[in-house]
Design a protein around this motif. Structure first.
Motif, PDB file in Angstrom:
ATOM      1  N   TYR A 132      42.050  34.513  51.480  1.00 56.10           N
ATOM      2  CA  TYR A 132      41.694  35.881  51.110  1.00 56.10           C
ATOM      3  C   TYR A 132      40.411  35.908  50.290  1.00 56.10           C
ATOM      4  CZ  TYR A 132      46.278  37.094  52.838  1.00 56.10           C
ATOM      5  OH  TYR A 132      47.366  37.263  53.658  1.00 56.10           O
TER       6      TYR A 132
ATOM      7  N   ASP B 148      38.765  38.302  48.477  1.00 51.60           N
ATOM      8  CA  ASP B 148      39.093  39.654  48.008  1.00 51.60           C
ATOM      9  C   ASP B 148      38.702  39.951  46.566  1.00 51.60           C
ATOM     10  OD1 ASP B 148      40.880  38.100  46.616  1.00 51.60           O
ATOM     11  OD2 ASP B 148      42.674  39.211  47.217  1.00 51.60           O
TER      12      ASP B 148
ATOM     13  N   GLY C 253      39.689  38.657  43.956  1.00 54.46           N
ATOM     14  CA  GLY C 253      40.825  38.530  43.038  1.00 54.46           C
ATOM     15  C   GLY C 253      41.873  39.612  43.177  1.00 54.46           C
ATOM     16  N   ARG C 254      41.732  40.470  44.169  1.00 52.59           N
ATOM     17  CA  ARG C 254      42.616  41.635  44.271  1.00 52.59           C
ATOM     18  C   ARG C 254      44.094  41.266  44.380  1.00 52.59           C
ATOM     19  NH1 ARG C 254      42.141  46.497  48.764  1.00 52.59           N
ATOM     20  NH2 ARG C 254      44.063  47.600  48.192  1.00 52.59           N
ATOM     21  N   LEU C 255      44.427  40.291  45.208  1.00 52.36           N
ATOM     22  CA  LEU C 255      45.830  39.963  45.405  1.00 52.36           C
ATOM     23  C   LEU C 255      46.443  39.242  44.203  1.00 52.36           C
ATOM     24  CD1 LEU C 255      46.027  38.918  49.167  1.00 52.36           C
ATOM     25  CD2 LEU C 255      46.549  41.117  48.109  1.00 52.36           C
ATOM     26  N   ALA C 256      45.602  38.728  43.317  1.00 50.14           N
ATOM     27  CA  ALA C 256      46.118  38.082  42.112  1.00 50.14           C
ATOM     28  C   ALA C 256      46.448  39.098  41.022  1.00 50.14           C
ATOM     29  CB  ALA C 256      45.087  37.087  41.577  1.00 50.14           C
ATOM     30  N   LEU C 257      46.013  40.328  41.215  1.00 46.01           N
ATOM     31  CA  LEU C 257      46.146  41.371  40.196  1.00 46.01           C
ATOM     32  C   LEU C 257      47.516  42.039  40.269  1.00 46.01           C
ATOM     33  CD1 LEU C 257      44.439  42.958  38.047  1.00 46.01           C
ATOM     34  CD2 LEU C 257      43.903  44.565  39.880  1.00 46.01           C
ATOM     35  N   ASN C 258      48.212  42.102  39.125  1.00 42.68           N
ATOM     36  CA  ASN C 258      49.515  42.776  39.115  1.00 42.68           C
ATOM     37  C   ASN C 258      49.492  44.062  38.285  1.00 42.68           C
ATOM     38  OD1 ASN C 258      49.430  41.784  36.546  1.00 42.68           O
ATOM     39  ND2 ASN C 258      51.499  40.903  36.553  1.00 42.68           N
TER      40      ASN C 258
END
Length: 269
Positions: free
Chosen positions: A253, A255, A257-262
């Motif tokens: 990905y 991205d 860091g988007r998918l690491a963001l909660n």
């Protein structure tokens, strides 16, 4: 760059990420097949990449059309004689959620993004397998030569309500990638995917011109900027290279860091 004997097909190559991928492979000396329905932009790119010197070829191809896909492979073989890399990049979007998306729009997105990806991948994989058999190529060598890269998205993992069809196809692309990787691994043909986040392409133009929408994009992007098509092309190029010879069945990905963001970060952070 030194010339290569490898041939790459890039679908949806006339613009955006596909165009960046085509250019990156051309810079590395590969012969490039520019496949797209945009004849004007596609021909111009092929000319830029050296069509007159038999370094590039444009093929008008709607990936959802079986005859067009068959012609894509036929034109590629007629001009270059082989296929070594496929970048399955062609894709479309159609706005609508579960309550209002017309069935015909859903089916159109499925036909291009998923069925089209399957049709082109099957044709390319069969050609690669035939080359491997005819040339009695060693599996260790094949892992460094043959690669299929499917274009996924962060929306394979995180959804957008009014992009139902697009999200569904990208989730399916990830599973298609894994199944293909398992089937083709014994021959040494590697199959991976790349999942871009927010990238500076025509699809994102409306967002870039809307300050409020842009702020929302930045709030979910830890690196706090829009990605460039060249950055996605770099990941695609890596997955097609011998440096990735032990990677298959994965999705990388790109991205920011988007998918690491909660949680939603402040756009001012």
């Amino acid at each position: 760059m030194p010339a290569s004997d490898r041939v790459v097909i890039v679908t949806g190559a006339a613009n955006g990420i596909g165009k960046a991928c085509a250019r990156r492979f051309a810079e590395d000396g590969l012969r490039v097949v520019v496949a797209d329905t945009d004849r004007t932009a596609g021909k111009a790119l092929a000319e830029e990449l050296g069509a007159e010197k038999e370094k590039a070829l444009f093929v008008d191809c709607n990936v959802a059309d079986r005859l067009a896909v068959a012609n894509l492979l036929a034109e590629t073989l007629s001009t270059f004689g082989r296929v070594d890399v496929l970048v399955n990049n062609a894709g479309i979007v159609s706005k609508g959620d579960i309550l209002n998306l017309p069935p015909e729009d859903f089916e159109k997105v499925i036909s291009v993004n998923l069925t089209g990806a399957f049709l082109v991948a099957r044709a390319a994989a069969r050609q690669m397998a035939e080359q491997i058999h005819e040339n009695d190529e060693r599996t260790d060598d094949c892992r460094k030569r043959y690669a299929i890269i499917n274009m996924s998205s962060v929306n394979a993992v995180v959804a957008i309500a009014d992009q139902l069809a697009y999200c569904a196809t990208k989730g399916a692309i990830n599973q298609l990638t894994k199944s293909m990787a398992l089937a083709l691994a014994p021959m040494g043909i590697r199959v991976n995917a790349v999942g871009p986040g927010s990238i500076n392409t025509d699809v994102l133009k409306a967002v870039l011109e809307d300050r409020s929408a842009m702020s929302k994009v930045m709030s979910r992007t830890p690196l706090a900027r829009i990605g460039d098509p060249d950055e996605v092309a770099g990941v695609v190029h890596f997955l097609a290279s011998k440096d990735a010879s032990y990677i298959t069945g994965e999705c990388i990905y790109a991205d920011g860091g988007r998918l690491a963001l909660n949680y939603l970060a402040s756009s001012s952070d």
